[in-house]
Design a protein around this motif. Sequence first.
Motif, mmCIF file in Angstrom:
data_model
loop_
_atom_site.group_PDB
_atom_site.id
_atom_site.type_symbol
_atom_site.label_atom_id
_atom_site.label_comp_id
_atom_site.label_asym_id
_atom_site.label_seq_id
_atom_site.Cartn_x
_atom_site.Cartn_y
_atom_site.Cartn_z
ATOM 1 N N ALA A 200 54.834 29.537 41.222
ATOM 2 C CA ALA A 200 55.155 31.853 40.871
ATOM 3 C C ALA A 200 53.936 32.340 41.189
ATOM 4 C CB ALA A 200 55.739 32.125 39.511
ATOM 5 N N GLN A 201 52.496 31.460 39.927
ATOM 6 C CA GLN A 201 51.708 32.471 39.566
ATOM 7 C C GLN A 201 50.355 32.881 41.110
ATOM 8 O OE1 GLN A 201 50.915 34.800 37.277
ATOM 9 N NE2 GLN A 201 52.901 34.447 36.903
ATOM 10 N N MET A 202 50.814 31.456 41.080
ATOM 11 C CA MET A 202 49.789 31.824 42.326
ATOM 12 C C MET A 202 50.334 32.443 43.489
ATOM 13 S SD MET A 202 48.438 27.495 43.308
ATOM 14 C CE MET A 202 46.773 27.170 43.344
ATOM 15 N N ALA A 203 51.405 32.495 43.861
ATOM 16 C CA ALA A 203 52.191 33.169 44.671
ATOM 17 C C ALA A 203 51.892 34.532 44.600
ATOM 18 C CB ALA A 203 53.723 32.898 45.068
ATOM 19 N N LYS A 204 51.590 34.598 43.344
ATOM 20 C CA LYS A 204 50.978 36.543 43.195
ATOM 21 C C LYS A 204 49.581 36.620 43.958
ATOM 22 C CE LYS A 204 54.619 36.986 39.431
ATOM 23 N NZ LYS A 204 55.024 37.307 37.710
ATOM 24 N N PHE A 205 49.158 35.730 43.285
ATOM 25 C CA PHE A 205 47.309 35.441 43.706
ATOM 26 C C PHE A 205 47.589 35.750 45.663
ATOM 27 C CE2 PHE A 205 43.470 32.871 44.711
ATOM 28 C CZ PHE A 205 42.813 33.747 44.477
ATOM 29 N N ARG A 206 48.383 35.540 46.379
ATOM 30 C CA ARG A 206 48.557 35.309 47.254
ATOM 31 C C ARG A 206 48.790 36.882 47.908
ATOM 32 N NH1 ARG A 206 52.011 37.978 50.360
ATOM 33 N NH2 ARG A 206 52.332 36.947 52.880
ATOM 34 N N VAL B 114 33.737 32.538 51.099
ATOM 35 C CA VAL B 114 34.489 32.978 49.606
ATOM 36 C C VAL B 114 35.492 33.577 51.068
ATOM 37 C CG1 VAL B 114 34.870 35.036 49.123
ATOM 38 C CG2 VAL B 114 32.417 33.853 48.006
ATOM 39 N N HIS B 115 35.621 33.974 52.062
ATOM 40 C CA HIS B 115 35.941 34.384 53.029
ATOM 41 C C HIS B 115 36.897 32.915 53.470
ATOM 42 C CE1 HIS B 115 35.789 38.974 53.356
ATOM 43 N NE2 HIS B 115 34.402 38.959 52.993
ATOM 44 N N ALA B 116 36.455 32.600 53.650
ATOM 45 C CA ALA B 116 36.792 30.893 54.212
ATOM 46 C C ALA B 116 37.617 30.450 53.346
ATOM 47 C CB ALA B 116 36.297 29.867 54.629
ATOM 48 N N ALA B 117 37.684 30.322 51.658
ATOM 49 C CA ALA B 117 38.027 30.404 51.077
ATOM 50 C C ALA B 117 39.199 30.725 50.414
ATOM 51 C CB ALA B 117 37.252 29.985 49.611
ATOM 52 N N ARG B 118 39.316 32.444 50.627
ATOM 53 C CA ARG B 118 40.521 32.939 50.644
ATOM 54 C C ARG B 118 41.194 32.795 51.502
ATOM 55 N NH1 ARG B 118 37.993 39.194 49.775
ATOM 56 N NH2 ARG B 118 37.191 38.816 47.687
ATOM 57 N N TYR B 119 40.453 32.900 52.791
ATOM 58 C CA TYR B 119 42.092 32.250 54.419
ATOM 59 C C TYR B 119 42.840 30.775 53.159
ATOM 60 C CZ TYR B 119 43.849 31.443 58.223
ATOM 61 O OH TYR B 119 44.953 30.540 59.087
ATOM 62 N N SER B 120 41.539 29.611 53.145
ATOM 63 C CA SER B 120 42.356 28.838 52.917
ATOM 64 C C SER B 120 43.307 29.105 51.742
ATOM 65 C CB SER B 120 41.516 27.719 52.639
ATOM 66 O OG SER B 120 40.551 27.093 53.438
ATOM 67 N N VAL C 106 46.093 38.756 50.417
ATOM 68 C CA VAL C 106 47.162 39.449 51.490
ATOM 69 C C VAL C 106 46.883 40.834 51.465
ATOM 70 C CG1 VAL C 106 49.016 39.704 52.674
ATOM 71 C CG2 VAL C 106 48.239 37.234 52.167
ATOM 72 N N HIS C 107 46.967 41.456 50.236
ATOM 73 C CA HIS C 107 47.632 43.117 50.369
ATOM 74 C C HIS C 107 46.610 44.445 49.969
ATOM 75 C CE1 HIS C 107 51.045 42.526 52.247
ATOM 76 N NE2 HIS C 107 51.086 40.993 50.879
ATOM 77 N N GLY C 108 45.337 43.209 49.093
ATOM 78 C CA GLY C 108 44.738 43.869 48.381
ATOM 79 C C GLY C 108 43.180 42.957 48.087
#
Length: 150
Positions: free
Chosen positions: A98-104, A43-49, A108-110
């Motif tokens: 743009a939605q993916m950017a919001k997901f980023r 899960v953490h590796a996928a988040r980082y990717s 990163v922040h939450g």
Amino acid sequence: MKYRQLNLARIREKVTDIKESLAFLRQYAMQNDETFLKNKEAVHAARYSFIVLIEAAMNIANHFCARLLDKAPETYAETFLLLGEEGIIDPQLAQRLAQMAKFRNLLVHGYGKVDDRRMLRSMREDLSDVEAFIREITKIVMEAEEKNNG
């Protein structure tokens, strides 16, 4: 289209980052839901990717905004929206990116607010948008190379 000194090497490097992250995410997407979700490292590796993938795409989009549009977006999402508004990439694709950017931003922040099931669904259903972005970027790079060499 005018090409104000696109940094083609930088764009290629970021495309490579995106492709590597896509391959990694696709591997995890093939796992069944519970196997993936119970594996904290996965899960953490996928988040980082996802972060690497989205950051690289935003980097390319920002570069295009600066060099092709002479504009500075105010948000990460706006980098894609400007490219869509100007017809550099498909406007509907720009909306999804743009939605993916919001997901980023969420990643990163939450971290505590990330729905890992939703992330897994996105790994299975939304990565084709990034592939479409790469195809559109590749066309622009090829046009710039032809212009530079011709």
